[in-house]
Design a protein around this motif. Sequence first.
Motif, PDB file in Angstrom:
ATOM      1  N   ALA A   1       4.373 -40.591 -15.652  1.00  0.00           N
ATOM      2  CA  ALA A   1       5.010 -41.215 -14.716  1.00  0.00           C
ATOM      3  C   ALA A   1       5.573 -42.666 -15.217  1.00  0.00           C
ATOM      4  O   ALA A   1       5.965 -43.536 -14.170  1.00  0.00           O
ATOM      5  CB  ALA A   1       4.276 -41.432 -13.356  1.00  0.00           C
ATOM      6  N   ASP A   2       5.526 -43.050 -16.367  1.00  0.00           N
ATOM      7  CA  ASP A   2       5.853 -44.138 -16.898  1.00  0.00           C
ATOM      8  C   ASP A   2       5.388 -45.509 -16.115  1.00  0.00           C
ATOM      9  O   ASP A   2       6.007 -46.676 -16.106  1.00  0.00           O
ATOM     10  CB  ASP A   2       7.469 -44.346 -16.996  1.00  0.00           C
ATOM     11  CG  ASP A   2       8.346 -43.363 -17.981  1.00  0.00           C
ATOM     12  OD1 ASP A   2       7.587 -43.019 -18.854  1.00  0.00           O
ATOM     13  OD2 ASP A   2       9.548 -43.019 -17.583  1.00  0.00           O
ATOM     14  N   SER A   3       4.223 -45.407 -16.039  1.00  0.00           N
ATOM     15  CA  SER A   3       3.323 -46.617 -15.462  1.00  0.00           C
ATOM     16  C   SER A   3       2.016 -46.755 -16.499  1.00  0.00           C
ATOM     17  O   SER A   3       0.986 -46.648 -16.038  1.00  0.00           O
ATOM     18  CB  SER A   3       3.000 -46.422 -14.104  1.00  0.00           C
ATOM     19  OG  SER A   3       4.022 -46.056 -13.223  1.00  0.00           O
ATOM     20  N   PRO A   4       2.156 -46.979 -17.670  1.00  0.00           N
ATOM     21  CA  PRO A   4       0.835 -46.998 -18.399  1.00  0.00           C
ATOM     22  C   PRO A   4      -0.025 -48.172 -18.109  1.00  0.00           C
ATOM     23  O   PRO A   4      -1.192 -48.317 -18.354  1.00  0.00           O
ATOM     24  CB  PRO A   4       1.567 -47.153 -20.051  1.00  0.00           C
ATOM     25  CG  PRO A   4       2.951 -47.577 -19.720  1.00  0.00           C
ATOM     26  CD  PRO A   4       3.393 -46.997 -18.327  1.00  0.00           C
ATOM     27  N   GLU A   5       0.562 -49.373 -17.622  1.00  0.00           N
ATOM     28  CA  GLU A   5      -0.053 -50.566 -17.211  1.00  0.00           C
ATOM     29  C   GLU A   5      -1.212 -50.160 -16.023  1.00  0.00           C
ATOM     30  O   GLU A   5      -2.219 -50.514 -15.960  1.00  0.00           O
ATOM     31  CB  GLU A   5       0.803 -51.688 -16.578  1.00  0.00           C
ATOM     32  CG  GLU A   5       1.924 -52.231 -17.570  1.00  0.00           C
ATOM     33  CD  GLU A   5       3.134 -51.343 -17.527  1.00  0.00           C
ATOM     34  OE1 GLU A   5       3.390 -50.547 -16.461  1.00  0.00           O
ATOM     35  OE2 GLU A   5       4.058 -51.132 -18.995  1.00  0.00           O
ATOM     36  N   VAL A   6      -0.693 -49.169 -15.059  1.00  0.00           N
ATOM     37  CA  VAL A   6      -1.760 -48.740 -13.941  1.00  0.00           C
ATOM     38  C   VAL A   6      -2.788 -47.894 -14.703  1.00  0.00           C
ATOM     39  O   VAL A   6      -3.872 -48.253 -14.317  1.00  0.00           O
ATOM     40  CB  VAL A   6      -0.938 -48.174 -13.102  1.00  0.00           C
ATOM     41  CG1 VAL A   6      -1.660 -47.514 -11.974  1.00  0.00           C
ATOM     42  CG2 VAL A   6       0.234 -48.950 -12.477  1.00  0.00           C
TER      43      VAL A   6
END
Length: 126
Positions: free
Chosen positions: A49-54
């Motif tokens: 989901a293009d949220s690698p920080e999460v």
Amino acid sequence: MLIFLFFAYDYMYYKDDYLTAAHYLEQATAFPQSPSYLPQLVARLYVNADSPEVAVAFLQEMIKATEKQALKNRLTERLHQVIHRTNMKRLQQGLDAFYFKLSAKVWRLFPLPRYAKAWKKSIVII
């Protein structure tokens, strides 16, 4: 717990909304009878989901919270994979931006089509 899994499945496969699916699966990991692979799946969905920080924050919290050493090792390995994949994606974006800027300058230097074709063939993208 099953309701969260059903919601996650629905969002993942029918609506292609990986972020919401990851959110529901993250809630499902709070239950003690949840499968051991679930945290890794949540991290993968956050990355998709293009949220690698999460995903990194979630994996770090799961590593701190878990007691089982085998699960800790798998989560640590997945954390390194997520960080590695994120770094590679950023490098590829930087490389693409560099080639885009470079190609604009080269087009101004060599406006003839034969030079442009030869230059395009010489670019190797990793």
